[in-house]
Design an enzyme around this catalytic site. Structure first.
Site, short mmCIF file in Angstrom:
data_model
loop_
_atom_site.label_atom_id
_atom_site.label_comp_id
_atom_site.label_asym_id
_atom_site.label_seq_id
_atom_site.Cartn_x
_atom_site.Cartn_y
_atom_site.Cartn_z
N CYS A 112 2.58 3.89 -0.34
CA CYS A 112 1.70 4.92 0.23
C CYS A 112 2.26 5.64 1.45
O CYS A 112 1.76 6.69 1.84
CB CYS A 112 0.35 4.31 0.57
SG CYS A 112 -0.35 3.37 -0.79
N HIS A 240 -2.69 8.80 5.35
CA HIS A 240 -2.81 8.36 3.96
C HIS A 240 -4.29 8.17 3.64
O HIS A 240 -5.04 7.58 4.41
CB HIS A 240 -2.04 7.05 3.77
CG HIS A 240 -2.32 6.40 2.46
ND1 HIS A 240 -2.29 7.10 1.27
CD2 HIS A 240 -2.67 5.12 2.15
CE1 HIS A 240 -2.60 6.28 0.29
NE2 HIS A 240 -2.83 5.08 0.79
N ASN A 270 -7.44 7.44 -3.72
CA ASN A 270 -6.17 7.04 -3.08
C ASN A 270 -5.05 7.32 -4.07
O ASN A 270 -4.94 6.67 -5.10
CB ASN A 270 -6.26 5.55 -2.74
CG ASN A 270 -4.97 5.00 -2.15
OD1 ASN A 270 -3.91 5.58 -2.30
ND2 ASN A 270 -5.07 3.84 -1.51
C1 LIG Z 1 -11.00 -3.05 -1.17
C2 LIG Z 1 -12.11 -2.80 -0.15
C3 LIG Z 1 -12.76 -1.44 -0.42
C4 LIG Z 1 -13.17 -3.87 -0.31
O1 LIG Z 1 -14.19 -3.66 0.65
P1 LIG Z 1 -14.70 -4.89 1.51
O2 LIG Z 1 -15.77 -4.37 2.38
O3 LIG Z 1 -13.51 -5.53 2.17
O4 LIG Z 1 -15.31 -5.81 0.39
P2 LIG Z 1 -15.03 -7.36 0.12
O5 LIG Z 1 -13.71 -7.53 -0.56
O6 LIG Z 1 -15.30 -8.15 1.37
O7 LIG Z 1 -16.15 -7.65 -0.90
C5 LIG Z 1 -17.53 -7.60 -0.52
C6 LIG Z 1 -18.36 -7.83 -1.76
O8 LIG Z 1 -18.30 -6.64 -2.56
C7 LIG Z 1 -17.91 -7.00 -3.89
N1 LIG Z 1 -17.17 -5.91 -4.49
C8 LIG Z 1 -15.82 -5.70 -4.52
N2 LIG Z 1 -15.56 -4.57 -5.16
C9 LIG Z 1 -16.74 -4.04 -5.54
C10 LIG Z 1 -17.10 -2.89 -6.23
N3 LIG Z 1 -16.19 -2.02 -6.69
N4 LIG Z 1 -18.41 -2.64 -6.42
C11 LIG Z 1 -19.36 -3.50 -5.98
N5 LIG Z 1 -19.05 -4.62 -5.32
C12 LIG Z 1 -17.77 -4.89 -5.10
C13 LIG Z 1 -17.08 -8.25 -3.73
O9 LIG Z 1 -17.03 -9.01 -4.91
C14 LIG Z 1 -17.86 -8.96 -2.64
O10 LIG Z 1 -18.98 -9.58 -3.21
P3 LIG Z 1 -19.52 -11.01 -2.67
O11 LIG Z 1 -19.87 -10.77 -1.25
O12 LIG Z 1 -20.68 -11.28 -3.55
O13 LIG Z 1 -18.37 -11.94 -2.85
C15 LIG Z 1 -11.58 -2.81 1.31
O14 LIG Z 1 -11.20 -4.13 1.65
C16 LIG Z 1 -10.41 -1.91 1.49
O15 LIG Z 1 -10.50 -0.70 1.33
N6 LIG Z 1 -9.27 -2.46 1.89
C17 LIG Z 1 -8.05 -1.68 2.04
C18 LIG Z 1 -7.43 -1.53 0.69
C19 LIG Z 1 -6.46 -0.39 0.64
O16 LIG Z 1 -6.57 0.57 1.35
N7 LIG Z 1 -5.52 -0.53 -0.28
C20 LIG Z 1 -4.55 0.45 -0.53
C21 LIG Z 1 -3.39 0.23 0.33
S1 LIG Z 1 -2.73 1.72 0.81
#
Ligand SMILES: CC(C)(COP(=O)(O)OP(=O)(O)OC[C@H]1O[C@@H](n2cnc3c(N)ncnc32)[C@H](O)[C@@H]1OP(=O)(O)O)[C@@H](O)C(=O)NCCC(=O)NCCS
Length: 314
Positions: A112, A240, A270
């Site tokens: 990215c 990004h 993204n």
């Molecule tokens: C991936 C991301 C959106 C997840 O958001 P988060 O707030 O960290 O969510 P979590 O992983 O803590 O999950 C919270 C809950 O939502 C759930 N969940 C995950 N994806 C979900 C979705 N698409 N829809 C609904 N629920 C979802 C999880 O299972 C979890 O449930 P639980 O509490 O019952 O276990 C976030 O961590 C993120 O954006 N991280 C950076 C990733 C990134 O930018 N990657 C690219 C690199 S450039």
């Protein structure tokens, strides 16, 4: 030593729009969760088009508005982490499609952060006298590497391309591409992965989120300092497009107002190495950045890698 500047920009996105409601029919998710946690409403998905097709489409638009012709281009660099073929590289394919004869042509994979890395190497090539007019492209077809049964990743990624024509500045002209600040965190390499044979994108979402919202603002500030520009002087901040909450977190620590932050993630998702040039090209096309105004580009992601620089817009 001659510097370089961006002469023109172009972008391309496939026509197929994938909505949050459609994703909710494929995996256990919903529109509200995706908007709140990531900030994405739609993303574009390529159908039949390759990374090289999208890269060439974006580069062709940038070249057309640059005033240069294919014969003027002596370097083509493509940032991508989703090219399927090992060889030829995407840069050679783009050169063939656009009729560019005998350019230097190479791909860069820093995921990215790729566009800022590529722009940095092109600026260095111009300064070293190895190139005079270059095309720099960020292009991705992440849909090929998406596990459409994994709700933690399939809601995030999209396809597209953005491109810049870069040219040498005249001796009496200020450089339009500031010094690049680049680096990586190799011990966190596993936090975002596309590894193995026929791989899918995997990530430790919270690890990436914490790193991005704590470590990156001071690094983005260093990129400004290297260019001699204060964050308060920026006409736009084009990070990004990973997650709207990450973008807002970095911008807040830099004291950058909402009005000048690129938020193409809302409609494009993204798109990894494509996200920065895609968002930048759209801002310039809409007339939202005055010619010559300073803009901070800052890419970050898989590796974990990061790179950024202040550029002057065409
Ligand atoms: C991936 C991301 C959106 C997840 O958001 P988060 O707030 O960290 O969510 P979590 O992983 O803590 O999950 C919270 C809950 O939502 C759930 N969940 C995950 N994806 C979900 C979705 N698409 N829809 C609904 N629920 C979802 C999880 O299972 C979890 O449930 P639980 O509490 O019952 O276990 C976030 O961590 C993120 O954006 N991280 C950076 C990733 C990134 O930018 N990657 C690219 C690199 S450039």
């Amino acid at each position: 030593m001659t510097g370089s500047r961006i002469l023109a920009l172009g972008h391309y996105q496939p026509s197929r729009v994938l909505t949050n409601d459609e994703l909710a029919q494929m995996v256990d998710t919903n529109d509200e969760w995706i908007r709140d946690r990531v900030g994405i409403v739609t993303r574009r998905i390529a159908d039949g088009e390759t990374v090289a097709d999208m890269a060439a489409a974006a580069a062709g638009k940038a070249l057309a508005s640059s005033g240069l012709t294919a014969a003027d281009i002596d370097l083509v660099v493509v940032a991508t982490c989703s090219a399927v073929d090992r060889s030829p590289n995407v840069a050679c394919r783009v050169a063939a499609k656009l009729g560019i004869n005998a350019p230097g042509a190479y791909d860069i994979n820093t995921a990215c952060s790729g566009f800022s890395y590529a722009l940095g190497t092109v600026d260095h090539a111009v300064r070293a006298g190895a190139a005079r007019n270059a095309i720099v492209i960020g292009a991705e077809k992440l849909s090929d590497f998406t596990d459409w049964t994994d709700r933690s990743t399939c809601i995030i990624f999209g396809d597209g391309a953005g491109a810049a024509v870069v040219t040498a500045t005249a001796d009496d002209e200020p450089a339009g591409i500031g010094p690049v600040l680049w680096g990586s965190v190799p011990e966190k390499s596993d936090a975002v992965r596309i590894e193995g044979w026929r791989p899918y994108i995997q990530q430790e979402g919270q690890t990436v989120f914490r790193w991005a919202t704590t470590a990156l603002a001071p690094l983005a500030l260093q990129a400004c300092e290297r260019a001699g520009v204060q964050p308060s002087e920026l006409a736009a901040f084009v990070p990004h497009q990973a997650n709207a909450r990450i973008i807002d977190g970095i911008a807040k620590r830099l004291g950058i107002p909402q009005a000048i932050i690129a938020k193409d993630i809302v409609e494009s998702g993204n798109t990894s190495a494509a996200s920065v040039p895609l968002a930048l090209s759209k801002l310039v096309e809409r007339g939202e950045i005055a010619s010559g105004a300073p803009v901070l580009l800052f890419g970050f992601g898989g590796g974990l890698t990061y790179a950024g620089q202040v550029v002057r817009c065409p």
